[in-house]
Structure formats: structure tokens, C-alpha cells
Design a protein around this motif. Structure first.
Motif, short mmCIF file in Angstrom:
data_model
loop_
_atom_site.label_atom_id
_atom_site.label_comp_id
_atom_site.label_asym_id
_atom_site.label_seq_id
_atom_site.Cartn_x
_atom_site.Cartn_y
_atom_site.Cartn_z
N VAL A 273 0.84 -1.20 0.00
CA VAL A 273 0.00 0.00 0.00
C VAL A 273 0.87 1.25 0.00
CG1 VAL A 273 -1.73 1.31 1.30
CG2 VAL A 273 -1.91 -1.18 1.14
N ALA A 274 1.91 1.25 0.85
CA ALA A 274 2.80 2.41 0.93
C ALA A 274 3.48 2.70 -0.39
CB ALA A 274 3.84 2.19 2.03
N SER A 275 3.82 1.65 -1.14
CA SER A 275 4.51 1.83 -2.41
C SER A 275 3.64 2.48 -3.47
CB SER A 275 5.02 0.48 -2.94
OG SER A 275 3.95 -0.32 -3.43
N GLY A 341 -0.08 -13.35 7.23
CA GLY A 341 -1.30 -13.15 6.48
C GLY A 341 -1.06 -12.07 5.45
N THR A 342 -1.79 -12.10 4.35
CA THR A 342 -1.45 -11.23 3.22
C THR A 342 -2.58 -10.32 2.75
OG1 THR A 342 -2.14 -12.86 1.54
CG2 THR A 342 0.14 -13.01 2.36
N ASP A 343 -3.83 -10.65 3.05
CA ASP A 343 -4.99 -9.93 2.50
C ASP A 343 -5.10 -10.10 0.99
OD1 ASP A 343 -7.27 -8.65 3.28
OD2 ASP A 343 -6.35 -6.74 3.73
N ALA A 344 -4.41 -11.09 0.43
CA ALA A 344 -4.51 -11.35 -1.01
C ALA A 344 -5.91 -11.90 -1.32
CB ALA A 344 -3.45 -12.35 -1.44
N PRO A 345 -6.44 -11.58 -2.50
CA PRO A 345 -5.87 -10.70 -3.52
C PRO A 345 -6.45 -9.30 -3.51
CG PRO A 345 -7.66 -11.96 -4.47
CD PRO A 345 -7.62 -12.31 -3.00
N VAL A 346 -7.08 -8.86 -2.41
CA VAL A 346 -7.79 -7.58 -2.46
C VAL A 346 -6.87 -6.38 -2.41
CG1 VAL A 346 -9.88 -8.59 -1.46
CG2 VAL A 346 -8.21 -7.52 0.05
N VAL A 347 -5.66 -6.52 -1.88
CA VAL A 347 -4.72 -5.41 -1.84
C VAL A 347 -3.82 -5.49 -3.07
CG1 VAL A 347 -2.76 -4.39 -0.61
CG2 VAL A 347 -4.74 -5.24 0.66
N PRO A 348 -3.80 -4.48 -3.93
CA PRO A 348 -2.94 -4.51 -5.11
C PRO A 348 -1.48 -4.78 -4.72
CG PRO A 348 -4.45 -2.65 -5.24
CD PRO A 348 -4.61 -3.23 -3.86
N GLY A 349 -0.89 -5.72 -5.43
CA GLY A 349 0.48 -6.11 -5.14
C GLY A 349 0.58 -7.40 -4.36
N MET A 350 -0.52 -7.82 -3.75
CA MET A 350 -0.52 -9.06 -2.97
C MET A 350 -1.10 -10.19 -3.82
SD MET A 350 0.78 -8.64 0.14
CE MET A 350 2.09 -7.84 -0.81
N PHE A 351 -0.19 -10.86 -4.52
CA PHE A 351 -0.60 -11.97 -5.38
C PHE A 351 -0.82 -13.23 -4.54
CE2 PHE A 351 2.00 -9.26 -8.15
CZ PHE A 351 1.17 -9.12 -9.25
N PRO A 352 -1.90 -13.97 -4.79
CA PRO A 352 -2.09 -15.22 -4.06
C PRO A 352 -0.85 -16.11 -4.17
CG PRO A 352 -4.07 -14.68 -5.29
CD PRO A 352 -3.02 -13.69 -5.72
N GLY A 353 -0.44 -16.64 -3.06
CA GLY A 353 0.72 -17.54 -3.04
C GLY A 353 2.03 -16.82 -2.84
N SER A 354 2.46 -16.06 -3.82
CA SER A 354 3.76 -15.41 -3.72
C SER A 354 3.79 -14.34 -2.64
CB SER A 354 4.17 -14.81 -5.07
OG SER A 354 3.30 -13.77 -5.46
N ALA A 355 2.63 -13.76 -2.31
CA ALA A 355 2.58 -12.73 -1.26
C ALA A 355 3.01 -13.30 0.09
CB ALA A 355 1.18 -12.14 -1.16
N LEU A 356 2.76 -14.59 0.32
CA LEU A 356 3.18 -15.19 1.58
C LEU A 356 4.70 -15.16 1.71
CD1 LEU A 356 4.05 -17.90 3.33
CD2 LEU A 356 2.14 -16.50 4.15
N HIS A 357 5.39 -15.39 0.60
CA HIS A 357 6.86 -15.35 0.63
C HIS A 357 7.35 -13.91 0.81
CE1 HIS A 357 7.13 -19.59 -0.29
NE2 HIS A 357 6.14 -19.40 -1.14
N ALA A 358 6.61 -12.95 0.28
CA ALA A 358 6.94 -11.55 0.53
C ALA A 358 6.79 -11.22 2.01
CB ALA A 358 6.05 -10.64 -0.31
N GLN A 359 5.80 -11.80 2.68
CA GLN A 359 5.65 -11.58 4.11
C GLN A 359 6.82 -12.16 4.89
OE1 GLN A 359 3.66 -9.55 5.24
NE2 GLN A 359 1.69 -9.59 4.19
N LEU A 360 7.27 -13.34 4.52
CA LEU A 360 8.42 -13.92 5.20
C LEU A 360 9.65 -13.03 5.05
CD1 LEU A 360 8.02 -17.70 4.22
CD2 LEU A 360 7.60 -16.67 6.47
N ALA A 361 9.87 -12.54 3.84
CA ALA A 361 11.01 -11.65 3.60
C ALA A 361 10.87 -10.35 4.39
CB ALA A 361 11.14 -11.36 2.11
#
Length: 457
Positions: A273-275, A341-361
């Protein structure tokens, strides 16, 4: 060529050999010569055999006898076996999304509200039976106190008690409360949960406040940023980009610790969201990524609409994001039960699946150790379900009796969490999906969406 690189090629070839055959439910599966992260503590069990029967882990040991009829997955003394990952805040409700989650090693989802009845009842059951590839899905029934956001409105204690019974009768697992719910309705839902009903999770409520919600027994907070909206600022002081006093972090951490409340660490979501905040074109950059091929066409349109709204904002969320990182790091340091948790796919940028790995990072970047980050995606979600929705299969650890949700990776996740984003294979619902089969799932989804977009209207 290095020995490790040679191993990757050989093992990938072996795993791909059965990929064209649809995933079958073998009565017995044996993972042999694998290093295991059991996630009961920060330890490694090297060169193990893990026996799975009827979708559950039966035994773990260095020299176990492999059943004669077992499907054998050979890690060759190099592969790492860890629990499948959990996304504990999603709004995905399509069979395509379920396949994409699985392909990214996500074997458990918590759908956080407004799932269509067909998904909540029929699709979830089909996933459970293995008729569709995907994770095990828990579902929350969402209630609000007004129609401002387009949600189901519940007003007062009597309506709250009625809707709690309705949700329970239809197989939901939790009640999710939203911003405008009134205090009598909230209190009634808490009381119903304490009397054997569905436990309350969700947002901070303007009429109640997270501090009192947590003290009353709300089981989980749905976003880390909820503390901005209904705790860390006095009423009227939050302009949407202001930063709270860091001295208030200790009080939040102490309250969560005192009541054992779970919190969803969604740093990557807030960063997405910030981006896009005040930045034209940022959403389009996300839609040019490879993962956009796995995003439903209607979601792409919705992302553009939401992205335009973000771009129209003024100021920056960067200082607020830095505060949130500090808050989550403090929660982790206090050993609070954090979940991904990611809120995917309702938040732009949070792709199902890959967003979880973004959260870990994002957790690691905030100063959370790799083990604690991985625990937030495995063991802690399993603990949460066992505590607040008991009676189902245990998951999130590699231990006898636990659901065999498993992810096989080429290297040690505690050396690099990114290895989990490229699984050699995934086991979910008792079925083994090797890497090539996972790849097929994503290709099929991308082809479906591409064909849908190309079809004349």
C-alpha cells in the motif's frame, strides 16, 4: 558444475518423472534421506525418514522401515522437509487461486470474510476430499455494524447472537468483526464464543477499541496496522499518515502477552500500500510482474481501481511503515504468537501464493529471525487453530499424528527463506505434488485467464 548444482538437476528430474500423472492419494508415502525442520523448536533432524499414512504423519526416524506399498520421495541426503505454509488472512475464493497457493507451498488458508457460499461449503469440501488441488481452508464469517463498506450489518446483541448461530450452522470456523460493529453486538459475540460458539477475530472497532477487545477475549487481530486505528491514537488524532509515540509499543506488547492474543504480521501488505500511496503508475508495475498471469481478470481491474485511489492520496506512509516494522519486531522479541497473512488478492500487489513469501522476507527485513518468521507461517497458525477451533487435524509441525502438510526444498530454509518459494514438491490433503506438477497448475491457471481475456465479449 558444483555437486550441489548437480544434485538439484538430478533430484528435480527424479521428482518430475511422476509429474504428468494427476496427484493420487497414496495410502502410504515415505520421504527418505531428508533433513527435517520439525518446528517444535529451532532444531534440525538430519537424514530422516518420514512415513505418511492416510494424510497424516505416522513416524519420523533415521532408520525406519519403508512400507512395501509406499510411494517413495528420495531427498538424496540433500533436500529439506518443513511444514507447509499458512496464509492466515486471505480473501481468495476461486479454484484457480487454490491451485496457485498450493504451487507456492501454501497448504493452509484462513479466508477472512465474505466468501461466496459455494466456496465456503462446496469448494472447501472438494479441497478437503482432494478433488481439487489446493490448501486446507478455514473460513470466517464477517459482520460489520453498518453498510458503509458494503458488508453484512449486524446491530445489537440479539442480531449478533442470531448471526453467530447461523455462521456456526453453515460450517464457518470464526466470526470476524469489522470496524463499525457496536459494543453490544461485540460483547454478545464474545459471550457466544465463550459458551462454545465461534471465536471472535478481526479488526479494531471504533466503538470498542482494541485494548478492550483484547481484554474481552478477541482471539486474533487481523492486521498489525489495526493498532494505529483503534489504540495507538486518541480519537481524532489520526490523520492516516501520522506516526504514534514509540513509547506506546510496550503497552501493546504487554497486553497481547497478558491475554495470549494472536496477531497477523502483514508487513508486506502495508508496504505494498505504501509503495502505491501518492504514486501514479505503481499499481501498473505490479501488474507487469509474472505473477499477474495468475491473477483473475476481474481482480486486475479491481487492482487498477484501488491503485488509482491510492495514487490520489497525499503524503507518505514510509514513516508509518517503519513504525509498524518496529512494532512487529517488538512482538517477535517478546515471543508473541505472530501469524503470517497477506490480505490477497484484495490489496494490489498481494498476489495469491507469492505474497506469503513476501511476508516472510518482510519479517526478516524487520529484524525477525528466520526461525521465528517460519514459525509464524507454520507452527503458530497450527497452534491457533488447535486452541481456538479444536477438533480438527493438527498441523504446522512435522510430528506423528499431525496433518501431512509438507514442503520439500532444495536448501535449508533457515539459511535462506527464499528457497521455500521454489519447492521441489508439496504435500497437501495427503497428496504429493512434485515440482513439475506444481508448474503445470500455474500454467493451466495462466492459460485459463489468458483465454478468458482473449474471448470475444
Amino acid at each position: 558444475m558444483s555437486l550441489r548444482r548437480a544434485f538439484h538437476i538430478v533430484l528435480s528430474s527424479l521428482l518430475a518423472a511422476s509429474a504428468i500423472v494427476p496427484a493420487a492419494h497414496a495410502a502410504s508415502v515415505a520421504f527418505v534421506r531428508v533433513h527435517v525442520l520439525p518446528m517444535d523448536s529451532e532444531r534440525v533432524l538430519r537424514d530422516q525418514t518420514v512415513i505418511v499414512e492416510d494424510g497424516r504423519i505416522r513416524a519420523i526416524g533415521p532408520n525406519l522401515r519403508v512400507p512395501d506399498d509406499a510411494q517413495v520421495i528420495d531427498g538424496a541426503g540433500q533436500a529439506w522437509l518443513s511444514p507447509g505454509l499458512a496464509d492466515m488472512h486471505t480473501h481468495s475464493d476461486s479454484r484457480q487461486d487454490m491451485a496457485v497457493y498450493l504451487a507456492h507451498g501454501v497448504t493452509t488458508l484462513l479466508h477472512m470474510g465474505e466468501a461466496p457460499t459455494a466456496f465456503a461449503v462446496k469448494t472447501r469440501a472438494a479441497l478437503e476430499r482432494g478433488e481439487l488441488p489446493g490448501p486446507h481452508v478455514y473460513a470466517a464469517f464477517m459482520v460489520d455494524g453498518s453498510n458503509r463498506y458494503g458488508h453484512l450489518a449486524v446491530r445489537g446483541a440479539a442480531q449478533a447472537r442470531a448471526v453467530a448461530e447461523l455462521a456456526r450452522a453453515n460450517g464457518f470456523d470464526f466470526i470476524k468483526v469489522y470496524n463499525d460493529l457496536d459494543a453490544p453486538a461485540f460483547d454478545a459475540l464474545i459471550a457466544a464464543g465463550n459458551d462454545g460458539g465461534l471465536k471472535v477475530i478481526g479488526h479494531g472497532l471504533s466503538a470498542v477499541g482494541l485494548e478492550r477487545q483484547i481484554a474481552a477475549g478477541q482471539a486474533a487481530v487481523a492486521h498489525a496496522e489495526e493498532f494505529f486505528y483503534s489504540w495507538l491514537f486518541r480519537p481524532g488524532d489520526d490523520d492516516g499518515i501520522a506516526v504514534p509515540d514509540p513509547a506506546r509499543i510496550d503497552a501493546v506488547v504487554a497486553a497481547l502477552k497478558r491475554h495470549g492474543t494472536y496477531a497477523t504480521a502483514d508487513l508486506a501488505t502495508y508496504a505494498a500500500v505504501a509503495s502505491q500511496w501518492g504514486r501514479a503508475g505503481a499499481t501498473e508495475a505490479y501488474l507487469k510482474q509474472t505473477q499477474a498471469g495468475w491473477l483473475a481478470p476481474e481482480e486486475r481491474l479491481e487492482w487498477r481501481r484501488r491503485g488509482d485511489a491510492y495514487a490520489a492520496r497525499t503524503g507518505t506512509l514510509a514513516p508509518r511503515l517503519a513504525f509498524l516494522q518496529r512494532l512487529v519486531a517488538a512482538m517477535a522479541a517478546a515471543d508473541l504468537p505472530l501469524m503470517t497473512g497477506t490480505d490477497a488478492p484484495v490489496v494490489p500487489g498481494m498476489f495469491p501464493g507469492s505474497a506469503l513469501h513476501a511476508q516472510l522476507a518482510a519479517l526478516e527485513a524487520a529484524g525477525v529471525s528466520r526461525y521465528r518468521a517460519l514459525r509464524a507461517a507454520t507452527r503458530t497458525p497450527g497452534d491457533f487453530i488447535a486452541q481456538h477451533r479444536p477438533g480438527g487435524d493438527r498441523f504446522g509441525r512435522i510430528a506423528p499424528g499431525y496433518r501431512a502438510d509438507l514442503l520439500l526444498s532444495a536448501t535449508d530454509p533457515l539459511d535462506d527463506l527464499a528457497t521455500l518459494a521454489q519447492p521441489l514438491g508439496v504435500m497437501a490433503q495427503g497428496r504429493w505434488y512434485p515440482r513439475a506438477r506444481l508448474r503445470e497448475l500455474t500454467v493451466q491457471v495462466a492459460d485459463e485467464y489468458s483465454n478468458a481475456c482473449a474471448r470475444p465479449q
